[in-house]
Design a protein around this motif. Structure first.
Motif, short mmCIF file in Angstrom:
data_model
loop_
_atom_site.label_atom_id
_atom_site.label_comp_id
_atom_site.label_asym_id
_atom_site.label_seq_id
_atom_site.Cartn_x
_atom_site.Cartn_y
_atom_site.Cartn_z
N PRO A 14 116.44 -21.56 2.79
CA PRO A 14 115.09 -21.60 2.19
C PRO A 14 114.75 -20.28 1.49
O PRO A 14 115.12 -19.20 1.98
CB PRO A 14 114.18 -21.84 3.39
CG PRO A 14 115.05 -22.56 4.37
CD PRO A 14 116.41 -21.95 4.20
N GLY A 15 114.07 -20.40 0.38
CA GLY A 15 113.70 -19.24 -0.41
C GLY A 15 114.70 -18.87 -1.47
O GLY A 15 114.41 -18.03 -2.34
N ARG A 63 107.93 -23.57 -9.63
CA ARG A 63 109.17 -23.19 -8.95
C ARG A 63 110.42 -23.56 -9.73
O ARG A 63 111.44 -22.87 -9.63
CB ARG A 63 109.24 -23.84 -7.56
CG ARG A 63 108.13 -23.44 -6.62
CD ARG A 63 108.40 -23.96 -5.20
NE ARG A 63 108.51 -25.41 -5.16
CZ ARG A 63 109.55 -26.07 -4.66
NH1 ARG A 63 110.57 -25.40 -4.14
NH2 ARG A 63 109.56 -27.39 -4.64
N SER A 81 112.61 -20.45 -5.07
CA SER A 81 111.80 -20.63 -3.86
C SER A 81 112.05 -21.99 -3.22
O SER A 81 111.11 -22.72 -2.89
CB SER A 81 110.31 -20.47 -4.20
OG SER A 81 110.06 -19.21 -4.78
N LYS A 83 112.80 -25.05 -0.81
CA LYS A 83 112.30 -25.42 0.51
C LYS A 83 113.19 -26.51 1.10
O LYS A 83 113.88 -27.23 0.37
CB LYS A 83 110.87 -25.97 0.37
CG LYS A 83 109.90 -25.06 -0.35
CD LYS A 83 108.57 -25.77 -0.57
CE LYS A 83 107.59 -24.89 -1.34
NZ LYS A 83 106.30 -25.58 -1.58
N GLU A 85 112.38 -29.31 2.03
CA GLU A 85 112.00 -30.62 1.46
C GLU A 85 112.56 -30.84 0.06
O GLU A 85 112.41 -31.93 -0.50
CB GLU A 85 110.48 -30.79 1.45
CG GLU A 85 109.71 -29.64 0.86
CD GLU A 85 109.21 -28.67 1.93
OE1 GLU A 85 109.99 -28.34 2.86
OE2 GLU A 85 108.04 -28.24 1.82
N ASP A 86 113.20 -29.84 -0.52
CA ASP A 86 113.89 -30.01 -1.79
C ASP A 86 115.28 -30.60 -1.60
O ASP A 86 115.97 -30.92 -2.58
CB ASP A 86 114.00 -28.68 -2.53
CG ASP A 86 112.65 -28.13 -2.96
OD1 ASP A 86 112.43 -26.91 -2.78
OD2 ASP A 86 111.82 -28.91 -3.47
#
Length: 121
Positions: A14-15, A63, A81, A83, A85-86
């Motif tokens: 993440p990120g 994003r 960025s 997440k 959920e991506d």
């Protein structure tokens, strides 16, 4: 028939950031990116028209950045960025018409095989 070949998928934390690329066998008036997770409908992430008009889903705004090289018939999606959920299978899509690039239209003529993006710690 237009062939679309995606590349650039993978796993990351993440990120992080990732860029997906799609090479088409010929230039198209509209190209876009969709994603799908098991059990859910395919979601339009972003699209770009030959004149540069772009659409982003709310989940992508701020994003993700879509770009294209019309003459070279390719489109890219830079995702920042990221997440969890991506996480999804991402598909490249293309159409000879400009219409599918409008808003959240999903009726693209041509589709790639898909490439996996996994965001996990």
């Amino acid at each position: 028939q237009v062939q679309l070949v995606e590349s650039g998928g993978g796993s990351l934390q993440p990120g992080g950031s990732l860029t997906l690329s799609c090479a088409a066998s010929k230039p198209n008036s509209c190209m876009g990116w969709f994603r799908q997770v098991p059990g859910k409908e395919r979601e339009k992430v972003a699209s770009i028209r030959v004149d540069g008009y772009v659409f982003y889903a709310d989940s992508a705004k701020g994003r993700f950045t879509i770009s294209h090289d019309y003459s070279r018939a390719n489109v890219s999606l830079t995702m920042d960025s990221l997440k969890p959920e991506d996480t999804a299978m991402y598909y490249c899509a293309a159409d000879d018409r400009v219409g599918p690039c409008m808003r959240d239209r999903t009726d693209f003529q041509y589709w790639g095989q898909g490439i996996q993006v996994t965001v996990s710690s």
